[in-house]
Scaffold this active site. Structure first.
Site, PDB file in Angstrom:
ATOM      1  N   HIS A  87       2.519   3.275  -8.975  1.00 25.70           N
ATOM      2  CA  HIS A  87       2.325   1.839  -9.259  1.00 25.70           C
ATOM      3  C   HIS A  87       3.516   1.278 -10.056  1.00 25.70           C
ATOM      4  CE1 HIS A  87      -1.588   2.096  -7.571  1.00 25.70           C
ATOM      5  NE2 HIS A  87      -2.143   2.770  -8.564  1.00 25.70           N
ATOM      6  N   ASP A  92       0.829  -1.210   0.000  1.00 30.22           N
ATOM      7  CA  ASP A  92       0.000   0.000   0.000  1.00 30.22           C
ATOM      8  C   ASP A  92       0.867   1.265   0.000  1.00 30.22           C
ATOM      9  OD1 ASP A  92      -2.332   1.450  -0.020  1.00 30.22           O
ATOM     10  OD2 ASP A  92      -2.656   1.310   2.146  1.00 30.22           O
ATOM     11  N   LEU A 140      10.985 -20.546  -4.782  1.00 26.82           N
ATOM     12  CA  LEU A 140       9.999 -19.642  -4.165  1.00 26.82           C
ATOM     13  C   LEU A 140       8.694 -19.749  -4.938  1.00 26.82           C
ATOM     14  CD1 LEU A 140       9.237 -17.173  -2.295  1.00 26.82           C
ATOM     15  CD2 LEU A 140       9.982 -15.706  -4.172  1.00 26.82           C
TER      16      LEU A 140
HETATM   17  C1  FPP Z   1      -2.013   0.227  -3.250  1.00 31.55           C
HETATM   18  O1  FPP Z   1      -1.567   1.535  -3.331  1.00 31.55           O
HETATM   19  C2  FPP Z   1      -1.576  -0.482  -4.398  1.00 31.55           C
HETATM   20  C3  FPP Z   1      -2.395  -1.067  -5.313  1.00 31.55           C
HETATM   21  C4  FPP Z   1      -3.860  -1.049  -5.250  1.00 31.55           C
HETATM   22  C5  FPP Z   1      -1.831  -1.758  -6.447  1.00 31.55           C
HETATM   23  C6  FPP Z   1      -0.638  -2.559  -6.118  1.00 31.55           C
HETATM   24  C7  FPP Z   1       0.168  -2.586  -7.309  1.00 31.55           C
HETATM   25  C8  FPP Z   1       1.503  -2.577  -7.346  1.00 31.55           C
HETATM   26  C9  FPP Z   1       2.394  -2.630  -6.181  1.00 31.55           C
HETATM   27  C10 FPP Z   1       2.184  -2.462  -8.612  1.00 31.55           C
HETATM   28  C11 FPP Z   1       1.750  -3.471  -9.566  1.00 31.55           C
HETATM   29  C12 FPP Z   1       2.313  -4.755  -9.263  1.00 31.55           C
HETATM   30  C13 FPP Z   1       2.527  -5.654 -10.194  1.00 31.55           C
HETATM   31  C14 FPP Z   1       3.105  -6.916  -9.782  1.00 31.55           C
HETATM   32  C15 FPP Z   1       2.222  -5.434 -11.602  1.00 31.55           C
HETATM   33  P1  FPP Z   1      -2.654   2.680  -3.427  1.00 31.55           P
HETATM   34  O2  FPP Z   1      -2.868   2.995  -4.859  1.00 31.55           O
HETATM   35  O3  FPP Z   1      -3.876   2.301  -2.680  1.00 31.55           O
HETATM   36  O4  FPP Z   1      -1.888   3.849  -2.719  1.00 31.55           O
HETATM   37  P2  FPP Z   1      -2.528   4.972  -1.789  1.00 31.55           P
HETATM   38  O5  FPP Z   1      -3.099   4.267  -0.580  1.00 31.55           O
HETATM   39  O6  FPP Z   1      -1.337   5.805  -1.460  1.00 31.55           O
HETATM   40  O7  FPP Z   1      -3.538   5.679  -2.620  1.00 31.55           O
END
Ligand code: FPP
Length: 223
Positions: free
Chosen positions: A29, A12, A123
């Site tokens: 992201h 997150d 893994l």
């Molecule tokens: C949460 O941050 C993250 C997500 C909903 C997406 C997770 C995706 C990735 C880590 C990158 C993609 C991964 C791969 C493997 C392709 P948020 O957007 O909720 O952040 P915020 O809470 O700061 O708004």
């Protein structure tokens, strides 16, 4: 010392990381996807058998279409670009979650990466996509009922996308919640929450959390 077999991470903070720097949320992201590699390497070097990463929840479809489209595209690029790395590093790629709503192209790339890495054993990487803990349990129970299998705690467990209990669950980004992630498997997990935003998170941060986990007194309801 506790054994760490299954590590799960709620990644997150991408959006906030980007906003703080005046970038688009999607840049967060993009950088966040790069951190995955560091985590895999850490797990391999520390004999962690399973790494489950929360990449896209059943609730994330509510985000603006442009962000959802970006994430789908990023996922597609991730699947294609990691083929060689995963093969060479012994990573077995799996997904957890219901992939049926994804595009044919995405489903194809998921299948290719799973097939290419199916015999790897250093893994197991579970990428949680269109994943919800409630949805996983519901699908598991439906599967059992369709097969006329007796419903028990163990049969439900075995019918989950990932049956292994989580030992340590880490959430970056400063929130203290589970957000529908691996509800069944997290029953006796140790939890670690950090304010560090996912794109800033690295194996050094993880190592401090893991060392702390190893010394915890896990009682599993006993004394
Ligand atoms: C949460 O941050 C993250 C997500 C909903 C997406 C997770 C995706 C990735 C880590 C990158 C993609 C991964 C791969 C493997 C392709 P948020 O957007 O909720 O952040 P915020 O809470 O700061 O708004």
């Amino acid at each position: 010392m506790n054994e760490l077999k299954h590590l799960a991470i709620i990644m997150d903070g991408n959006g906030r990381w980007a906003k703080k720097r005046g970038f688009l949320r999607t840049n967060g992201h993009e950088v966040g996807a790069l951190v995955v590699e560091d985590m895999c390497e850490y797990c391999i070097n520390n004999n962690i058998e399973i790494l489950s990463l929360y990449a896209f929840s059943t609730e994330n479809w509510k985000r603006p279409k442009s962000e959802v489209d970006f994430l789908m595209n990023l996922l597609n690029k991730f699947l294609i670009s990691r083929q060689e790395k995963f093969i060479n590093n012994g990573i077995k790629f799996q997904t957890i979650g219901d992939i049926t709503p994804f595009s044919d192209e995405l489903k194809k790339q998921i299948k290719i990466l799973k097939n290419l890495t199916q015999n790897n054993s250093r893994l197991k990487l579970n990428l949680a996509i269109n994943y919800g803990g409630r949805d996983e349990i519901t699908r598991a129970v439906k599967k059992l009922m369709q097969n006329n299998t007796e419903i028990s705690e163990n049969s439900i467990k075995q019918a989950l996308d990932e049956p292994c209990d989580i030992d340590l669950l880490v959430r970056t980004g400063g929130e203290f919640r589970l957000s529908n992630f691996m509800l069944f498997q997290a029953s006796y997990a140790e939890f670690a929450f950090t304010d560090t935003l996912w794109p800033d998170f690295n194996s050094g941060h993880l190592d401090i959390i893991v060392k702390d986990f190893k010394n915890k007194n896990r009682r599993f309801g006993g004394l």
